[in-house]
Enzyme design. Structure first.
Site, PDB file in Angstrom:
ATOM      1  CG  LEU A  50      -1.950   1.129   1.280  1.00 18.40           C
ATOM      2  CD1 LEU A  50      -2.866   1.113   0.064  1.00 18.40           C
ATOM      3  CD2 LEU A  50      -2.778   1.034   2.565  1.00 18.40           C
ATOM      4  CB  ALA A  51       3.763   2.407   2.008  1.00 20.17           C
ATOM      5  CG  ASP A  52       6.264   0.138  -1.971  1.00 18.69           C
ATOM      6  OD1 ASP A  52       7.400   0.302  -2.439  1.00 18.69           O
ATOM      7  OD2 ASP A  52       6.049  -0.344  -0.848  1.00 18.69           O
ATOM      8  CG  MET A  53       0.213  -0.135  -4.405  1.00 17.29           C
ATOM      9  SD  MET A  53       0.530  -0.516  -6.128  1.00 17.29           S
ATOM     10  CE  MET A  53       0.549  -2.309  -6.063  1.00 17.29           C
ATOM     11  N   GLY A  89       3.693   5.835  -5.401  1.00 17.23           N
ATOM     12  CA  GLY A  89       3.786   5.827  -6.854  1.00 17.23           C
ATOM     13  C   GLY A  89       2.804   6.786  -7.497  1.00 17.23           C
TER      14      GLY A  89
END
Length: 396
Positions: free
Chosen positions: A173-176, A179
């Site tokens: 989730l944090a990466d998404m 992004g």
């Protein structure tokens, strides 16, 4: 069954002509460059000899994450420990509008690719630096996978039930989120450049700050009230009724009565109109304060109706309610089908493969499906030739 969408390299999008060199690995950078690639940017993935680690996120041996997040990109395989390969990378960056990296802060400088150096050679370059905690600050050098950030951002503390441990999301989730923030920042920087308000610049994108932003006004709430919002399961600290409820057939629904009008309708539907005049439930704040009583009344009603009955009755009354779906439910839901939320694309391994459609939808300049996710190094020779580099210097 509908025919899968073919990939067509001749298609273009609103970012046609923008070249992106993506040196990042795993999710955040790939999510960022995917947004640009879907809308026409020429995204060139620079991969080490073993490939982007995202290729190794496999299900039953299949690299489906890569097939999803590698679409519309070209792959160039370089071993940056070798001087000719590093020279090739620098030549590619000189042709680029955007350069994305997600090394630990300082690593790019050690590689001889400090932003000042890159901008001196290419003054119009947008340099996107992704890291766990940002390029500055006491935690800058800490390894920063999304899992750590999801804990430190305050998100996990708020997720789960009050009598259980905090819960991490079961996906990146944090990466998404980073992004998506990063793609927005990149397009903003490009717009500033096109309008003459800036040339190139550096975007310092941490995983921490976008993830923290999801908490909204909690810092202000803490300062003004002195209270820390605690875990509340699927209930809400800010609205009631709002929860997941179990129906008579064992299936679950999600319901939200975040506005006074909807809350009134819900109480009427469950046969408790007197709750609308009860001082304990007169306002949203009152209902939140007594949410156990609200949930007991609403939950009892759902427990007497099957899933389909409950949805039909609540929807007829204008209540905001929906089912709790698994991916199997999503795959057969007509709204997902009619909207094309999931679309089938041609795939050399499976014939066709369902992937998420391009988001969001632009009426005049939509995104396009130009390329399937590339094999490792598939485009090395053609990309190097475009940049004026002899492929023999790296392909030997």
């Amino acid at each position: 069954m509908t025919q899968p969408i073919p990939f067509n390299p001749a298609l273009t999008g609103p970012l046609d002509g923008i070249r992106v060199i993506d040196l990042s690995r795993l999710v955040a950078g790939n999510m960022l460059s995917l947004q640009l690639a879907d809308f026409g940017a020429d995204v060139i993935k620079i991969e080490p000899p073993q490939g982007d680690p995202l290729r190794e996120w496999r299900d039953d041996g299949h690299s489906l994450y890569w097939k999803t997040y590698g679409r519309n990109k070209r792959s160039v395989q370089l071993n940056l420990r070798q001087a000719p390969h590093m020279a090739a990378l620098k030549a590619l960056i000189a042709t680029a509008d955007v350069f994305i990296e997600n090394f630990r802060p300082g690593t790019l400088e050690e590689m001889g690719l400090a932003p000042d150096t890159l901008l001196a050679a290419n003054p119009n370059l947008i340099v996107v630096r992704i890291s766990g905690f940002g390029q500055t600050g006491p935690y800058a050098q800490f390894p920063g996978f999304g899992t750590i950030v999801e804990g430190m951002s305050g998100f996990a503390y708020r997720t789960g039930f009050p009598d259980r441990e905090p819960v991490l999301p079961p996906l990146a989730l944090a990466d998404m989120i980073a992004g998506v923030y990063g793609a927005n920042a990149t397009v903003t920087a490009l717009l500033a450049r096109f309008r003459g308000r800036a040339k190139g610049q550096v975007i310092d994108l941490s995983l921490l700050e976008p993830m923290y932003s999801v908490l909204g006004p909690e810092a202000a709430i803490y300062q003004v009230t002195g209270k820390v919002k605690e875990r509340s399961g699927s209930a809400s600290n800010t609205a009631s009724p709002r929860n997941v409820y179990r129906c008579a057939d064992g299936q679950y629904v999600a319901l939200s009565g975040s506005t006074p009008q909807v809350a009134r309708r819900i109480f009427e539907v469950i046969g408790k109109p007197e709750m609308n005049t009860d001082p304990r439930f007169a306002t949203n704040s009152d209902r939140v304060k007594h949410r156990d009583l609200v949930d007991a009344a609403v939950g009892e009603w759902f427990g007497r109706h099957t899933h389909d009955e409950a949805l039909a009755i609540m929807r007829e009354a204008g209540a905001t309610v929906g089912p709790i779906y698994s991916i199997a439910d999503i795959a057969r839901d007509q709204h997902f089908v009619d909207r094309g939320i999931i679309i089938d694309v041609e795939d050399k391994d499976f014939g066709s493969l369902p992937i998420h459609n391009i988001v969001p939808r632009l009426s005049e300049t939509p995104g396009t499906f130009r390329r399937p996710a590339p094999d490792l190094g598939e485009h090395t020779a053609e990309v190097l030739i475009e940049a004026g580099v002899d492929p023999a210097t790296v392909l030997g």
